[in-house]
Design a protein around this motif. Structure first.
Motif, mmCIF file in Angstrom:
data_model
loop_
_atom_site.group_PDB
_atom_site.id
_atom_site.type_symbol
_atom_site.label_atom_id
_atom_site.label_comp_id
_atom_site.label_asym_id
_atom_site.label_seq_id
_atom_site.Cartn_x
_atom_site.Cartn_y
_atom_site.Cartn_z
ATOM 1 N N LEU A 84 0.829 -1.207 0.000
ATOM 2 C CA LEU A 84 0.000 0.000 0.000
ATOM 3 C C LEU A 84 0.868 1.263 0.000
ATOM 4 O O LEU A 84 0.674 2.156 -0.820
ATOM 5 C CB LEU A 84 -0.941 -0.001 1.208
ATOM 6 C CG LEU A 84 -1.862 1.212 1.330
ATOM 7 C CD1 LEU A 84 -2.888 1.225 0.196
ATOM 8 C CD2 LEU A 84 -2.565 1.207 2.677
ATOM 9 N N VAL A 85 1.840 1.321 0.901
ATOM 10 C CA VAL A 85 2.695 2.506 1.012
ATOM 11 C C VAL A 85 3.515 2.703 -0.262
ATOM 12 O O VAL A 85 3.554 3.805 -0.822
ATOM 13 C CB VAL A 85 3.598 2.410 2.263
ATOM 14 C CG1 VAL A 85 4.655 3.502 2.277
ATOM 15 C CG2 VAL A 85 2.751 2.465 3.533
ATOM 16 N N LEU A 86 4.177 1.641 -0.719
ATOM 17 C CA LEU A 86 4.985 1.757 -1.942
ATOM 18 C C LEU A 86 4.110 2.075 -3.148
ATOM 19 O O LEU A 86 4.473 2.900 -3.987
ATOM 20 C CB LEU A 86 5.773 0.473 -2.192
ATOM 21 C CG LEU A 86 6.924 0.183 -1.237
ATOM 22 C CD1 LEU A 86 7.568 -1.161 -1.570
ATOM 23 C CD2 LEU A 86 7.965 1.290 -1.268
ATOM 24 N N GLY A 87 2.966 1.420 -3.247
ATOM 25 C CA GLY A 87 2.072 1.636 -4.380
ATOM 26 C C GLY A 87 1.539 3.057 -4.440
ATOM 27 O O GLY A 87 1.483 3.665 -5.515
ATOM 28 N N ALA A 91 2.293 5.829 -7.281
ATOM 29 C CA ALA A 91 1.164 6.479 -7.953
ATOM 30 C C ALA A 91 1.275 7.996 -7.878
ATOM 31 O O ALA A 91 1.103 8.690 -8.883
ATOM 32 C CB ALA A 91 -0.156 6.010 -7.351
ATOM 33 N N VAL A 92 1.598 8.518 -6.707
ATOM 34 C CA VAL A 92 1.756 9.967 -6.553
ATOM 35 C C VAL A 92 2.920 10.451 -7.413
ATOM 36 O O VAL A 92 2.816 11.483 -8.088
ATOM 37 C CB VAL A 92 1.955 10.342 -5.066
ATOM 38 C CG1 VAL A 92 2.417 11.777 -4.907
ATOM 39 C CG2 VAL A 92 0.675 10.099 -4.291
ATOM 40 N N TYR A 124 -6.423 4.066 -12.040
ATOM 41 C CA TYR A 124 -5.850 2.725 -12.036
ATOM 42 C C TYR A 124 -4.606 2.660 -11.147
ATOM 43 O O TYR A 124 -4.412 1.698 -10.409
ATOM 44 C CB TYR A 124 -5.505 2.324 -13.480
ATOM 45 C CG TYR A 124 -4.708 1.066 -13.561
ATOM 46 C CD1 TYR A 124 -5.318 -0.167 -13.438
ATOM 47 C CD2 TYR A 124 -3.334 1.103 -13.740
ATOM 48 C CE1 TYR A 124 -4.592 -1.331 -13.494
ATOM 49 C CE2 TYR A 124 -2.599 -0.058 -13.805
ATOM 50 C CZ TYR A 124 -3.227 -1.268 -13.670
ATOM 51 O OH TYR A 124 -2.503 -2.424 -13.714
ATOM 52 N N MET A 125 -3.764 3.698 -11.212
ATOM 53 C CA MET A 125 -2.529 3.714 -10.419
ATOM 54 C C MET A 125 -2.822 3.683 -8.921
ATOM 55 O O MET A 125 -2.052 3.142 -8.142
ATOM 56 C CB MET A 125 -1.703 4.945 -10.776
ATOM 57 C CG MET A 125 -1.135 4.897 -12.173
ATOM 58 S SD MET A 125 -0.150 6.352 -12.503
ATOM 59 C CE MET A 125 -1.257 7.249 -13.582
ATOM 60 N N PHE A 126 -3.948 4.279 -8.529
ATOM 61 C CA PHE A 126 -4.311 4.287 -7.116
ATOM 62 C C PHE A 126 -5.133 3.054 -6.722
ATOM 63 O O PHE A 126 -5.258 2.757 -5.544
ATOM 64 C CB PHE A 126 -5.070 5.579 -6.780
ATOM 65 C CG PHE A 126 -4.185 6.783 -6.781
ATOM 66 C CD1 PHE A 126 -3.452 7.121 -5.665
ATOM 67 C CD2 PHE A 126 -4.060 7.571 -7.918
ATOM 68 C CE1 PHE A 126 -2.606 8.229 -5.662
ATOM 69 C CE2 PHE A 126 -3.226 8.680 -7.929
ATOM 70 C CZ PHE A 126 -2.492 9.005 -6.797
ATOM 71 N N THR A 127 -5.660 2.358 -7.700
ATOM 72 C CA THR A 127 -6.441 1.149 -7.427
ATOM 73 C C THR A 127 -5.545 -0.038 -7.076
ATOM 74 O O THR A 127 -5.892 -0.840 -6.200
ATOM 75 C CB THR A 127 -7.324 0.805 -8.644
ATOM 76 O OG1 THR A 127 -8.194 1.914 -8.903
ATOM 77 C CG2 THR A 127 -8.158 -0.441 -8.407
#
Length: 153
Positions: A84-87, A91-92, A124-127
């Protein structure tokens, strides 16, 4: 503690290998024209669905492996939090970074070029990280249930 760290690291390696192998196989199977919109590097809904499915399965298996190796369901959750943190950080970073125009797409695109030039929607990047943490909680639940079944015999 050492088993938990080992489980998380190996779970991440398993997950990464499944994502890389699965997406490579999917790209080669679907072909350029079904992955990208005509003449562009914008990905299709089919590719997004395929990618989300493979990523969710890989996250679940990786988290399941992490928990099994650690012999603790919390290792699956730890791996999920890391995802979650890395993703979210990735994304940001992708949203904030300038995106050079890859130009028009002509015919087939090699796998490496496809990875570098593909354009996914922002949602999508945040999903992906959200799916990862969901898979981690699902894997942890399976591990807890499995442990309860074994201890009640």
């Amino acid at each position: 503690m050492v088993r938990t760290i080992l489980g998380v690291v190996l779970g991440y390696v398993i997950m990464a290998a499944m994502v890389f192998g699965g997406l490579t196989a999917a790209y080669l199977t679907l072909g350029t024209e079904r992955v990208f919109a005509p003449g562009a590097y914008e990905v299709t809904a089919l590719w997004l669905a395929t990618n989300l499915t493979i990523s969710a399965l890989a996250a679940f298996v990786g988290c399941l492996a992490a928990g099994a190796i650690a012999r603790r369901s919390n290792a699956a959750v730890v791996l999920g939090v890391i995802m979650l943190v890395l993703g979210l950080a990735v994304a940001v970073g992708q949203v904030a970074a300038p995106k050079p125009n890859p130009g028009p797409r002509d015919g087939a695109v090699a796998n490496l070029d496809a990875m570098m030039k593909a354009r996914q929607p922002t949602w999508y990047m945040f999903t992906l990280p959200v799916i990862g943490i969901g898979a981690a909680f699902a894997a942890a639940a399976v591990l807890r249930k499995r442990c309860l079944l074994y201890t009640s015999d």
